[in-house]
Write a protein that holds these residues in place. Structure first.
Motif, PDB file in Angstrom:
ATOM      1  N   CYS A 219       0.816  -1.220   0.000  1.00 19.74           N
ATOM      2  CA  CYS A 219       0.000   0.000   0.000  1.00 19.74           C
ATOM      3  C   CYS A 219       0.847   1.267   0.000  1.00 19.74           C
ATOM      4  CB  CYS A 219      -0.947  -0.003   1.197  1.00 19.74           C
ATOM      5  SG  CYS A 219      -2.283  -1.223   1.069  1.00 19.74           S
ATOM      6  N   GLY A 220       2.153   1.108  -0.195  1.00 19.74           N
ATOM      7  CA  GLY A 220       3.034   2.259  -0.361  1.00 19.74           C
ATOM      8  C   GLY A 220       3.590   2.873   0.904  1.00 19.74           C
ATOM      9  N   PHE A 221       3.609   2.101   2.015  1.00 16.79           N
ATOM     10  CA  PHE A 221       4.060   2.697   3.279  1.00 16.79           C
ATOM     11  C   PHE A 221       5.523   2.429   3.619  1.00 16.79           C
ATOM     12  CE2 PHE A 221      -0.516   3.000   3.900  1.00 16.79           C
ATOM     13  CZ  PHE A 221      -0.610   4.293   4.388  1.00 16.79           C
ATOM     14  N   ARG A 222       6.234   1.668   2.823  1.00 17.05           N
ATOM     15  CA  ARG A 222       7.663   1.480   3.081  1.00 17.05           C
ATOM     16  C   ARG A 222       8.373   2.820   2.868  1.00 17.05           C
ATOM     17  NH1 ARG A 222      11.466  -2.959   2.867  1.00 17.05           N
ATOM     18  NH2 ARG A 222       9.718  -4.357   2.390  1.00 17.05           N
ATOM     19  N   GLY A 223       8.945   3.370   3.927  1.00 24.91           N
ATOM     20  CA  GLY A 223       9.609   4.670   3.845  1.00 24.91           C
ATOM     21  C   GLY A 223       8.669   5.861   3.909  1.00 24.91           C
ATOM     22  N   GLU A 252      -1.959   9.905  14.087  1.00 24.66           N
ATOM     23  CA  GLU A 252      -2.220  10.354  12.719  1.00 24.66           C
ATOM     24  C   GLU A 252      -1.637   9.383  11.697  1.00 24.66           C
ATOM     25  OE1 GLU A 252      -1.661  14.374   9.931  1.00 24.66           O
ATOM     26  OE2 GLU A 252      -0.820  14.301  11.966  1.00 24.66           O
ATOM     27  N   ILE A 253      -0.391   8.972  11.880  1.00 24.72           N
ATOM     28  CA  ILE A 253       0.229   8.093  10.887  1.00 24.72           C
ATOM     29  C   ILE A 253      -0.348   6.680  10.961  1.00 24.72           C
ATOM     30  CG2 ILE A 253       2.218   7.342  12.290  1.00 24.72           C
ATOM     31  CD1 ILE A 253       3.914   7.643   9.719  1.00 24.72           C
ATOM     32  N   VAL A 254      -0.707   6.247  12.151  1.00 24.81           N
ATOM     33  CA  VAL A 254      -1.316   4.923  12.309  1.00 24.81           C
ATOM     34  C   VAL A 254      -2.682   4.868  11.633  1.00 24.81           C
ATOM     35  CG1 VAL A 254      -2.435   3.446  14.033  1.00 24.81           C
ATOM     36  CG2 VAL A 254      -0.071   4.152  14.358  1.00 24.81           C
ATOM     37  N   GLU A 255      -3.494   5.900  11.847  1.00 25.69           N
ATOM     38  CA  GLU A 255      -4.827   5.921  11.231  1.00 25.69           C
ATOM     39  C   GLU A 255      -4.735   6.063   9.711  1.00 25.69           C
ATOM     40  OE1 GLU A 255      -7.811   5.183  12.502  1.00 25.69           O
ATOM     41  OE2 GLU A 255      -6.524   4.602  14.172  1.00 25.69           O
ATOM     42  N   ARG A 258      -3.946   2.552   8.521  1.00 27.48           N
ATOM     43  CA  ARG A 258      -5.090   1.640   8.687  1.00 27.48           C
ATOM     44  C   ARG A 258      -6.174   1.908   7.639  1.00 27.48           C
ATOM     45  NH1 ARG A 258      -7.748   1.181  14.229  1.00 27.48           N
ATOM     46  NH2 ARG A 258      -8.444  -0.756  13.294  1.00 27.48           N
ATOM     47  N   GLU A 259      -6.444   3.167   7.406  1.00 31.04           N
ATOM     48  CA  GLU A 259      -7.494   3.523   6.438  1.00 31.04           C
ATOM     49  C   GLU A 259      -7.125   3.081   5.017  1.00 31.04           C
ATOM     50  OE1 GLU A 259      -8.278   7.671   6.784  1.00 31.04           O
ATOM     51  OE2 GLU A 259      -9.019   7.530   8.846  1.00 31.04           O
ATOM     52  N   LYS A 260      -5.865   3.277   4.644  1.00 35.64           N
ATOM     53  CA  LYS A 260      -5.452   2.914   3.287  1.00 35.64           C
ATOM     54  C   LYS A 260      -5.432   1.402   3.103  1.00 35.64           C
ATOM     55  CE  LYS A 260      -2.212   4.187  -0.346  1.00 35.64           C
ATOM     56  NZ  LYS A 260      -1.037   5.006  -0.713  1.00 35.64           N
ATOM     57  N   VAL A 261      -4.934   0.668   4.092  1.00 42.16           N
ATOM     58  CA  VAL A 261      -4.905  -0.795   4.005  1.00 42.16           C
ATOM     59  C   VAL A 261      -6.327  -1.347   3.967  1.00 42.16           C
ATOM     60  CG1 VAL A 261      -4.275  -2.928   5.223  1.00 42.16           C
ATOM     61  CG2 VAL A 261      -2.635  -1.049   5.062  1.00 42.16           C
ATOM     62  N   LYS A 265      -7.031  -3.188   0.628  1.00 41.62           N
ATOM     63  CA  LYS A 265      -6.927  -4.628   0.854  1.00 41.62           C
ATOM     64  C   LYS A 265      -8.124  -5.232   1.580  1.00 41.62           C
ATOM     65  CE  LYS A 265      -2.721  -4.854  -0.832  1.00 41.62           C
ATOM     66  NZ  LYS A 265      -2.371  -5.661  -2.034  1.00 41.62           N
ATOM     67  N   GLY A 266      -8.981  -4.367   2.144  1.00 41.81           N
ATOM     68  CA  GLY A 266     -10.128  -4.873   2.881  1.00 41.81           C
ATOM     69  C   GLY A 266      -9.765  -5.522   4.194  1.00 41.81           C
ATOM     70  N   VAL A 267      -8.611  -5.148   4.757  1.00 47.08           N
ATOM     71  CA  VAL A 267      -8.114  -5.760   5.996  1.00 47.08           C
ATOM     72  C   VAL A 267      -8.038  -4.703   7.099  1.00 47.08           C
ATOM     73  CG1 VAL A 267      -6.190  -6.963   7.104  1.00 47.08           C
ATOM     74  CG2 VAL A 267      -6.776  -7.470   4.716  1.00 47.08           C
ATOM     75  N   ASP A 268      -8.563  -5.029   8.271  1.00 46.30           N
ATOM     76  CA  ASP A 268      -8.458  -4.153   9.441  1.00 46.30           C
ATOM     77  C   ASP A 268      -7.182  -4.487  10.202  1.00 46.30           C
ATOM     78  OD1 ASP A 268     -10.860  -2.527   9.415  1.00 46.30           O
ATOM     79  OD2 ASP A 268     -11.959  -4.388   9.760  1.00 46.30           O
ATOM     80  N   LEU A 269      -6.266  -3.554  10.268  1.00 41.60           N
ATOM     81  CA  LEU A 269      -5.030  -3.762  11.018  1.00 41.60           C
ATOM     82  C   LEU A 269      -5.241  -3.411  12.480  1.00 41.60           C
ATOM     83  CD1 LEU A 269      -2.246  -2.354   8.651  1.00 41.60           C
ATOM     84  CD2 LEU A 269      -2.833  -4.754   9.085  1.00 41.60           C
ATOM     85  N   GLU A 270      -4.769  -4.287  13.353  1.00 39.13           N
ATOM     86  CA  GLU A 270      -4.892  -4.082  14.803  1.00 39.13           C
ATOM     87  C   GLU A 270      -3.524  -3.768  15.384  1.00 39.13           C
ATOM     88  OE1 GLU A 270      -6.135  -6.614  18.820  1.00 39.13           O
ATOM     89  OE2 GLU A 270      -6.499  -7.454  16.813  1.00 39.13           O
ATOM     90  N   LEU A 271      -3.450  -2.762  16.245  1.00 39.42           N
ATOM     91  CA  LEU A 271      -2.167  -2.394  16.844  1.00 39.42           C
ATOM     92  C   LEU A 271      -1.553  -3.539  17.640  1.00 39.42           C
ATOM     93  CD1 LEU A 271      -2.626   1.242  18.220  1.00 39.42           C
ATOM     94  CD2 LEU A 271      -1.159   0.517  16.336  1.00 39.42           C
ATOM     95  N   GLU A 272      -0.247  -3.736  17.453  1.00 37.95           N
ATOM     96  CA  GLU A 272       0.492  -4.647  18.312  1.00 37.95           C
ATOM     97  C   GLU A 272       1.165  -3.864  19.434  1.00 37.95           C
ATOM     98  OE1 GLU A 272       4.260  -7.756  18.059  1.00 37.95           O
ATOM     99  OE2 GLU A 272       2.799  -7.724  16.436  1.00 37.95           O
TER     100      GLU A 272
END
Length: 276
Positions: A219-223, A252-255, A258-261, A265-272
């Motif tokens: 989703c383009g988040f590397r770097g 801000e960066i986490v949200e 999460r929104e883009k993924v 991708k239709g996947v909900d990312l959960e914080l570790e």
């Protein structure tokens, strides 16, 4: 009991958030009184993020008893991962080598998060857990069967059930443990950002059957950088604090991720990482 104000980088490896007052209890009695006031425990902060505001915290750095008896190793919650790895090399046994290279981690935090890496996790070796029950104020014990039933991927009954004060592990003799620890450290250096950077390790849990890092990468988040925080070029699931990032920037960066993924991708990312 000692109390002092500590900066975010003293409390967490990522250094996000604002300074906090920290109490350091010497014994169970002092810990019990602090818990009655509603305060929470912070470990070594290797997988934690501080909010910008909040009540004082508790450090269990005085709870560092170590007892090795046969194939059972009992460790206080404040014992550091580096201490255990030194003990492994000295006494030649297998236990936490799969976590080699994780900075500042403590036994209490590793147990509470059921920390894992390279296909292994804390519960695989956990024999029992002694914890201070929040409601009764008594020290209770979780046995092996209860551990297997209540520990899940990157989660445990703690701190909801109580505060881990010690844990006992089953160890296995291993004459080549020093070489294995070295190999894991080298592998971590190849796959993860360097240890000296300000990071909290994996930001998101891996969704079932998927890799959070791969999803973020696709989703383009590397770097990808947003103000003082960026996702690592080495591993897209690692956030790096390049300045004095406040908690609002972390959110801000986490949200944003999460929104883009979710959208692509239709996947909900959960914080570790654990937000304190």
């Amino acid at each position: 009991m000692k109390a002092e104000v500590r900066n975010p980088i003293e409390l967490t490896t990522i250094g996000v958030g604002a300074p906090r007052k920290v109490y350091v209890p010497e014994n169970l009695s002092e810990l019990r009184s602090l818990l009655k006031e509603g305060l929470r425990v912070v470990g070594g902060g290797s997988n934690a993020v501080l909010s910008d505001e909040g009540p004082p915290l508790i450090s269990l750095e005085k709870f560092r008893d170590v007892t090795l008896s046969g194939d059972l190793l009992r460790l206080g919650a404040g014992v550091t991962l580096s201490c255990v790895l030194r003990l492994q090399r000295k006494n030649k046994f297998s236990l936490f080598e799969f976590l080699s290279g994780v900075p500042r981690a403590t036994v209490g935090g590793l147990v509470a998060q059921n920390a894992g890496a390279f296909g292994r996790e804390i519960k695989d070796f956990l024999y029992s857990v002694e914890y201070l029950d929040i409601e009764s104020g008594e020290v209770l014990r979780l046995n092996r069967e209860e551990i297997l039933n209540s520990f899940k991927y990157r989660s445990s009954p703690f701190p909801e059930r109580g505060v881990v004060v010690s844990a006992t592990f089953k160890v296995v003799p291993d004459d080549s443990i020093s070489e294995k620890i070295k190999r894991i450290v080298n592998l971590r250096l190849k796959k993860h950002p360097p240890f000296y950077l300000k990071t909290a390790g994996s930001t998101f849990k891996n969704p079932s059957g998927l890799s959070a890092g791969k999803l973020l990468d696709e989703c383009g988040f590397r770097g990808f950088k947003l103000k003082n925080l960026k996702f690592s070029e080495v591993h897209a699931n690692f956030l790096i604090n390049e300045g004095g990032a406040p908690f609002s920037e972390f959110l801000e960066i986490v949200e944003t991720a999460r929104e883009k993924v979710k959208g692509q991708k239709g996947v909900d990312l959960e914080l570790e990482v654990r937000v304190v």
